[in-house]
Design an enzyme around this catalytic site. Sequence first.
Site, mmCIF file in Angstrom:
data_model
loop_
_atom_site.group_PDB
_atom_site.id
_atom_site.type_symbol
_atom_site.label_atom_id
_atom_site.label_comp_id
_atom_site.label_asym_id
_atom_site.label_seq_id
_atom_site.Cartn_x
_atom_site.Cartn_y
_atom_site.Cartn_z
ATOM 1 N N HIS A 1 0.735 -1.261 0.009
ATOM 2 C CA HIS A 1 0.030 0.142 -0.019
ATOM 3 C C HIS A 1 0.929 1.237 0.114
ATOM 4 C CE1 HIS A 1 -2.533 3.059 2.256
ATOM 5 N NE2 HIS A 1 -3.069 2.887 1.436
ATOM 6 N N GLU B 1 2.184 1.973 -3.441
ATOM 7 C CA GLU B 1 1.095 2.528 -4.368
ATOM 8 C C GLU B 1 0.901 3.986 -4.182
ATOM 9 O OE1 GLU B 1 -3.333 3.752 -3.667
ATOM 10 O OE2 GLU B 1 -3.082 1.620 -2.864
ATOM 11 N N HIS B 2 1.139 4.406 -2.858
ATOM 12 C CA HIS B 2 1.160 5.757 -2.594
ATOM 13 C C HIS B 2 2.462 6.550 -3.397
ATOM 14 C CE1 HIS B 2 -1.693 7.288 0.817
ATOM 15 N NE2 HIS B 2 -2.076 5.735 0.622
ATOM 16 N N GLU C 1 -3.437 8.154 7.787
ATOM 17 C CA GLU C 1 -4.653 7.370 7.177
ATOM 18 C C GLU C 1 -4.994 6.027 8.180
ATOM 19 O OE1 GLU C 1 -5.570 4.826 3.158
ATOM 20 O OE2 GLU C 1 -3.781 5.884 3.285
#
Length: 471
Positions: free
Chosen positions: A79, A82-83, A159
């Site tokens: 993840h 991905e950022h 997040e």
Amino acid sequence: MRLATCFRSSLLTSLAVLMLAVNPQAHAADGATRAAEFKLSNGMDVVVIPDHRSPVVTHMVWYRVGAADEVRGTSGIAHFLEHLMFKSTDKIPVGEFSKIVGRLGGQDNAFTGNDATAYFQRVAKDRLGKMMEMEADRMVNLRLDEKEVLTERDVILEERRSRIENNPSSILDEQMNAALYLNHPYGKPVIGWYHEMAKLSRQNALDFYKHYYAPNNAILVVSGDVTVDEVKKLADETYGKIPSNPTVTTTRNRPADPPQLVARRLTLKDPRAGNYSFQRYYQAPSYVTAKPGEAEALDILMKIAGSGSTSRLYKKLVVESKLASSAGGDFSGYGLDGGTISLYAVAADGVPLEKVEAASDEVLADIVKNGVTEQELTRAKNSYLADYVYDSDNQATLARRYGWNLAVGRTVADVEAWPANISKVTANDVKKVAAKYLDPNDSVTGYLVPDQSGVAQVEDLSAPSPSGELR
């Protein structure tokens, strides 16, 4: 990540439901051989789904890697990467990728799951070549500045705090998943564990990127106003120039769970919880791992047992007994290594969770013992088949449908055979999978309890203590 907006035609909806109610097999011609597929010389798979109603395309690149492929101790790196993919290359300055897409009149996003990571744009047809050029560029030329990596690490930590640690339901879900899987990596959250996320480094990201991000580990899906020849030409000119990575293997070596021998139970007491609620998760096979027909039968089972106000759980717990204010369930069957059956109920005021759980168990026990009716079976099939038609009307949803299935090892033929296979499910099939997979020993039950004694405080959760994280 932001979710792409879906549009549906109410006229199509009405006609589809009517058509399928009369003839459940009528869907077959609509879904048959809609997509074309080919492979580039470097091993990249390509799927094209033509739809010429408007000059728009959805362009997606799927990588066969997700959170379940992470090295132990680096949870969240899939993840995190991905950022970081939205940072920079030699051709694209920091933070400009999405801005370029926006200036071209398009929209873009990405998401990470346990088994796949995907990047997508929706643009006018004449911008497709530019999207391929940009996506091919960041497939191999990602540039990671140490300062930018640390800044983005703070973003994913925030997040996690906002999505998980400030949400009691998300905390319970995370803890239940960790208990459901004794050894398999599906037990860790896609976003990662806080204490491991806080240590993720630039080198972790680069190692993951260089190993998994390659054309022979990727699937290009293009849906919309294109032909196969147009896509092939553009793909050869962009992705086709990237050499394959021989270190990427098609086999994913993940640890398996041992036999589940005992039911597990969790209670989360949290002053922020608004209601008393009950949840239960069972391990189950997926469309990848199930025996022929079982996954379709599980879909039908949970449509009847838990989907909407006509489901057995809702009618029993909410309408008839007034034990709950809401109730339902679901089958999640698109994992590479397995799926899950889930149930939930929010207790009505003053009703003990034990009573809610017992009523839920009675609903499931009745299906195991007596099965489902032909009327329920027909209604469930028609509902699923109608959904298939509605979703086929949206090019972005189509691209996801094919991309996700191929990313976990299924084929275009499998995707397009799904409506026919759903139509073949019998009441006896549903009864069999209910008896086989609603096994208490393969389950986790969770209670969420509002508690003013301060057992779970916000400050306690900023330090280390759902199936896709969106950027």
